[in-house]
Design an enzyme around this catalytic site. Structure first.
Site, PDB file in Angstrom:
ATOM      1  CD  GLU A   1      -2.621   7.561  -2.891  1.00 23.22           C
ATOM      2  OE1 GLU A   1      -1.759   6.709  -3.155  1.00 23.22           O
ATOM      3  OE2 GLU A   1      -3.823   7.421  -3.172  1.00 23.22           O
TER       4      GLU A   1
ATOM      5  CB  CYS B   1       5.662   7.442  -2.413  1.00 21.17           C
ATOM      6  SG  CYS B   1       5.084   8.471  -3.753  1.00 21.17           S
TER       7      CYS B   1
END
Ligand code: NAP
Length: 505
Positions: A263, A300
């Site tokens: 990720e 993120c």
């Protein structure tokens, strides 16, 4: 008394020293010495994980659920110590650490409930057709099985929820996979105390101690050796594009390649449609400012880019964004390295002719204040660097001349974790043009919201096409994330006594 780390690695129930040490670099409070990881420790942990798999991989969902709940209880039993060392190491506020602890224990318990329900096994059954011509069909059943030992790399920005006992570890343990965590060098003490909680849960529930190991970092060899160890069967990684790509390449180059679930970063574009912008430019700017500066922008899912159609409403939006961001106080960043990367990122924008500065702030050492820039759609598409993540509270407004240009710009984006539409009812036709593009680009598409804040639920997707993640078929948040650590197996013509017990429960 405050928690003082022992500075050791936890390998299959034993606290071990390493070869040499490294020092933590907390935002405040005392620094501590930690044993650096070694390849020998990686080998030991991987071998213990493989040994543990032969019992843990075949344990019942009820047994694993009890283990996950015991970890959650043991984390709660150390709540204040975790918050203290976590805030010291990361500079994140107390309330954030407390909230993240709740999310971490919530995830562990959610997975316990999830595996007890049994749906995750995706059991399928095709009955035998003995009379079928020209050839009879045998009975075939399908079941998801755990893949084996898993390596986990936690993120700097989620010292609890995406770290030692975070989402990847919870999903892997729920699936039946032993876990070897490579500790993040930004929060080794937080990693250690959470490992102590897992160790206590192992002892309480009697699972094999090889089911969990924590090897502190201190050098890059540890992570490299871990992903290349022949007994490791999958990797869960949360971190930067550069780090993730380096480890992904190692996984792909192994004699037996393994899946690397990375990720990675994202710029999470927002598309502000004309009627919504006309109706609430100022409110949207304030909301954006709040999302962009949350946690010093170190998410993120931080929405770094706002795309607007040029005109008076776009002017209202940028004026309000400058005002809102200008009021945001500087915040402490997670590490000196991340603070420096943020300053470098800002420099990249200030020195480019393609962008116009709207708000430029100075920051020093480990603190960061917001920065805002503006460019045109044409210039944005011509300069790839403008679409790269700057980890921190930096925003870019992209002005386009028309809806057609906005649609073209959307097509130009790389894979994203999220994409957002801000719209009113009268924007529906425009939104319909964008939706098919955004769903090809992002793992999660939002309407009238901000992407920071990822719900841990059954229908969450936290992933997306590369470079948002290295595997678009997966999510690292929510119950579906367990599928990363499972493998479907078909059982053909098995007598009942030989079938895995999961078919019979
Ligand atoms: P990072 O610097 O990539 O570090 C992550 C982990 O990988 C650390 O354990 C690090 O070891 C290790 N590592 C990095 N490069 C390596 C290499 N070349 N070889 C071996 N090991 C390596 O990332 P971070 O600072 O933790 O996190 C910030 C980034 O993560 C941002 O870009 C952010 O967008 C992204 N992020 C993504 C998500 C998501 O869910 N998609 C969530 C949070 C953050 P050391 O400890 O030795 O540095």
């Amino acid at each position: 008394m405050a928690f003082i780390p022992n500075g050791k690695h936890l390998v299959a129930g034993e606290w071990l020293a390493g070869n040499g040490t490294f020092s933590s670099a907390p935002a405040h409070g005392p620094a501590h010495e930690f044993a650096a990881g070694t390849v020998e420790l990686v080998n030991r942990a991987a071998e213990a994980a493989e040994e543990a798999f032969w019992s843990y991989g075949y344990s019942t969902a009820k047994e694993r659920a009890a283990f996950l709940r015991a970890i959650a209880d043991e984390i709660e039993a150390r709540a204040d110590d975790i918050t203290e060392i976590g805030t010291q190491e990361t500079g994140l506020p107390v309330a954030r650490l407390q909230g993240e602890r709740g999310r971490t224990t919530g995830q562990l318990r959610l997975f316990a409930d999830h595996i007890e329900k049994g749906d995750y096994l995706d059991r399928r059954f095709d009955a035998a057709l003995p009379e079928r011509q020209p050839a009879p069909r045998p009975e075939i059943r399908l079941l998801q099985r755990p893949v084996g030992p898993v390596a986990v790399f936690g993120a700097s920005n989620f010292p609890l929820a995406f770290s030692t006992a975070g989402g990847d570890t919870a999903a892997a343990l729920a699936a039946g996979c032993p876990v070897v965590v490579k500790g993040h060098s930004a929060h080794p003490g937080t990693g250690e105390i959470v490992a102590q909680a897992i160790d206590a849960a192992i002892k309480k529930t009697g699972v094999h101690p090889g089911v969990f190991s924590l090897i502190q970092g201190g050098n890059r060899q540890v992570g490299e050796a871990l992903v290349q160890h022949p007994l490791i069967q999958a990797v869960g990684f949360t971190g930067s594009l550069a780090g993730g790509r380096a480890l992904f390449n190692l996984c792909a180059a192994r004699p037996q390649p393994i899946p690397f679930f990375g990720e990675l970063g994202s710029v999470n574009p927002m598309f502000l449609l004309p009627e919504a912008l006309k109706a609430r430019a100022e409110t949207l700017a304030e909301g954006w400012s709040g999302s962009l500066t949350m946690g010093a922008g170190q998410f993120c899912t931080n929405p770094g880019i706002a795309v607007v159609i040029d005109g008076a409403d776009a002017d209202r939006f940028t004026t309000a964004a400058v005002a809102a961001l200008g009021k945001a106080a500087p915040q402490t960043m997670l590490t000196d390295g991340i603070a420096k990367a943020y300053r470098d990122g800002k420099e990249r924008f200030t020195t480019r002719n393609a962008v116009k500065p709207l708000l430029v702030t100075d920051s020093s050492e480990r603190s960061a204040a917001p920065n805002l820039f503006e460019t045109t759609g044409e210039k944005f598409l011509a300069d790839h660097a403008l679409s790269e993540e700057v980890f921190g509270p930096l925003g870019l407004v992209v002005r386009v001349g028309s809806l057609d240009e906005m649609v073209g710009l959307a097509k130009g984006f790389e894979g994203q974790l999220t994409a957002t539409l801000h719209m009113d009812a009268a924007d529906l036709d425009a939104a319909r043009r964008l939706r098919p593009i955004l769903e090809r680009k992002a793992g999660r598409v939002l309407v009238n919201g901000f992407p920071t804040g990822v719900e841990v639920v059954d229908s969450m997707v936290h992933g997306g096409p590369y470079p948002a993640s290295t595997n678009f078929g997966a999510t690292s948040v929510g119950t579906l994330s367990i599928r990363r650590f499972l493998r479907p197996v078909s059982y053909q013509n098995f007598p009942e006594g030989l079938l895995p017990e999961e078919f019979l429960r």
